[in-house]
Write a protein that holds these residues in place. Structure first.
Motif, mmCIF file in Angstrom:
data_model
loop_
_atom_site.group_PDB
_atom_site.id
_atom_site.type_symbol
_atom_site.label_atom_id
_atom_site.label_comp_id
_atom_site.label_asym_id
_atom_site.label_seq_id
_atom_site.Cartn_x
_atom_site.Cartn_y
_atom_site.Cartn_z
ATOM 1 N N ASP A 123 30.593 63.118 50.163
ATOM 2 C CA ASP A 123 29.584 63.575 51.097
ATOM 3 C C ASP A 123 28.735 62.176 51.326
ATOM 4 O OD1 ASP A 123 30.481 65.982 51.149
ATOM 5 O OD2 ASP A 123 28.623 67.049 49.950
ATOM 6 N N ALA A 124 28.556 61.947 52.584
ATOM 7 C CA ALA A 124 27.721 60.601 52.987
ATOM 8 C C ALA A 124 27.586 60.624 54.406
ATOM 9 C CB ALA A 124 28.646 59.554 52.608
ATOM 10 N N SER A 125 26.603 59.539 54.448
ATOM 11 C CA SER A 125 26.137 58.948 55.865
ATOM 12 C C SER A 125 26.891 57.559 55.998
ATOM 13 C CB SER A 125 24.611 58.675 56.186
ATOM 14 O OG SER A 125 23.948 59.941 56.053
ATOM 15 N N THR A 126 27.866 57.668 56.884
ATOM 16 C CA THR A 126 28.762 56.586 57.102
ATOM 17 C C THR A 126 28.897 55.930 58.278
ATOM 18 O OG1 THR A 126 30.261 57.383 55.612
ATOM 19 C CG2 THR A 126 31.247 55.909 56.706
ATOM 20 N N ARG A 127 28.851 54.503 58.334
ATOM 21 C CA ARG A 127 28.900 53.783 59.396
ATOM 22 C C ARG A 127 30.183 52.760 59.428
ATOM 23 N NH1 ARG A 127 23.020 51.928 61.861
ATOM 24 N NH2 ARG A 127 22.075 54.097 62.125
ATOM 25 N N VAL A 128 30.518 52.527 60.609
ATOM 26 C CA VAL A 128 31.728 51.583 60.816
ATOM 27 C C VAL A 128 31.325 50.800 61.629
ATOM 28 C CG1 VAL A 128 34.111 51.162 61.381
ATOM 29 C CG2 VAL A 128 33.250 53.691 60.149
ATOM 30 N N MET A 133 28.176 58.398 61.473
ATOM 31 C CA MET A 133 28.989 60.015 61.150
ATOM 32 C C MET A 133 28.446 60.311 59.637
ATOM 33 S SD MET A 133 32.851 58.803 60.093
ATOM 34 C CE MET A 133 32.948 57.612 61.718
ATOM 35 N N GLN A 134 28.425 61.757 59.817
ATOM 36 C CA GLN A 134 28.069 62.607 58.605
ATOM 37 C C GLN A 134 29.264 62.895 58.136
ATOM 38 O OE1 GLN A 134 25.172 62.617 57.095
ATOM 39 N NE2 GLN A 134 24.380 61.204 58.538
ATOM 40 N N VAL A 135 29.609 62.452 56.823
ATOM 41 C CA VAL A 135 30.931 63.028 56.035
ATOM 42 C C VAL A 135 30.622 64.253 55.095
ATOM 43 C CG1 VAL A 135 32.691 62.084 54.726
ATOM 44 C CG2 VAL A 135 31.802 60.775 56.317
ATOM 45 N N ARG A 136 31.207 65.384 55.177
ATOM 46 C CA ARG A 136 31.132 66.046 54.130
ATOM 47 C C ARG A 136 32.590 66.640 53.626
ATOM 48 N NH1 ARG A 136 27.029 64.469 55.371
ATOM 49 N NH2 ARG A 136 24.865 65.457 55.758
ATOM 50 N N ASP A 137 32.514 66.339 52.240
ATOM 51 C CA ASP A 137 33.767 66.706 51.770
ATOM 52 C C ASP A 137 34.902 65.862 52.335
ATOM 53 O OD1 ASP A 137 35.575 68.218 49.896
ATOM 54 O OD2 ASP A 137 35.933 69.734 51.221
ATOM 55 N N GLY A 138 34.828 64.678 52.609
ATOM 56 C CA GLY A 138 35.629 63.984 53.136
ATOM 57 C C GLY A 138 36.180 64.064 54.495
ATOM 58 N N ARG A 139 35.302 64.724 55.399
ATOM 59 C CA ARG A 139 35.584 65.347 56.579
ATOM 60 C C ARG A 139 34.640 64.894 57.505
ATOM 61 N NH1 ARG A 139 36.755 71.311 56.339
ATOM 62 N NH2 ARG A 139 35.005 71.258 55.206
#
Length: 252
Positions: free
Chosen positions: A78-83, A29-35
């Motif tokens: 802001d991040a590229s996040t993987r779970v 997922m792409q996270v922007r401003d914690g969303r």
């Protein structure tokens, strides 16, 4: 068990499972401003895949807490996040690993795709161990393309190596009716576009006016599949981008 990497022992016992076990699944997922867009779809994907692979569900509240914890630990919003989800033998619960990297977006330039004869096993799960996807993706780049397009017998088109793909026939957005991973971005835009599912083959490409791909980084037009060229339909891309951009962001 003793493990070393480049001559240095691995200090953390918890790293051994992701280092040695490729039986698991993940979501990106792409996270922007914690969303994030489509958080509910991400959590549903993780829960259903955990149930299928390990026989028990995965609590979405726990996943959200772990993502927040990882973002806080990295000091970013802001991040590229993987779970990633594993289930070590003998353990009574799932092991969840969250990775945080700099944010990413889909390249602006129209994509070129090289068809390859490969279909992902168990394609409805975003599982680990996608060696062939990486292999064919790198082969496509070496051949002068941006990425690979996965196809089955008879040239049936399934999906991109790391994307979903859709075709525009002038009336409908056609998503290939073939086994493929239902991407989150696809899940957000498909219901809000004039979409249909249809068998698409390499031999039928001339029937389509335009093509685009989608994944967690966004949406991009396709300019070429093998030797077949496509014009970039600016009206279509404006519509698809508008649908995607209007999707609400969910607080993690």
């Amino acid at each position: 068990m003793h493990i070393e990497i480049d001559g240095r022992p691995v200090p953390d016992e918890s790293l051994r499972t992701p280092a040695l076990d490729n039986y698991g699944h993940f979501t990106a997922m792409q996270v922007r401003d914690g969303r994030v867009r489509g958080l509910g779809l991400h959590l549903a994907r993780l829960d259903s895949s955990t149930r299928e692979l390990f026989g028990a569900g995965l609590d979405g509240v726990r996943v959200r807490e772990l993502i927040r914890h990882a973002l806080d630990g990295a000091g970013v919003r802001d991040a590229s996040t993987r779970v990633y989800v594993y289930w070590p033998d003998g353990d009574g619960t799932a092991t969840v690993m969250v990775t945080v990297r700099p944010p990413a977006v889909m390249p602006d330039a129209p994509q070129s795709l090289m068809s390859v004869p490969y279909e992902r096993p168990v394609p409805h799960i975003k599982h680990l161990g996608g060696f062939a996807q990486v292999y064919y993706g790198k082969a496509a780049v070496r051949a002068g393309f941006d990425n690979a397009l996965l196809t089955g017998p008879g040239g049936v088109i399934a999906e991109g190596a790391v994307t979903n793909i859709a075709f525009w026939d002038g009336t409908s957005v056609v998503w290939p009716d073939a086994p493929a991973l239902p991407g989150i971005t696809m899940g957000l835009v498909e219901p809000r576009l004039p979409s249909v599912r249809r068998r698409v083959t390499l031999g039928s490409l001339s029937a389509y006016r335009a093509v685009f791909v989608s994944n967690s980084q966004g949406i991009a037009p396709v300019r070429r599949i093998d030797d077949t060229e496509f014009a970039v339909d600016t009206d279509l891309m404006r519509t698809v981008a508008g649908v995607y951009d209007s999707t609400p962001w969910d607080e993690i």
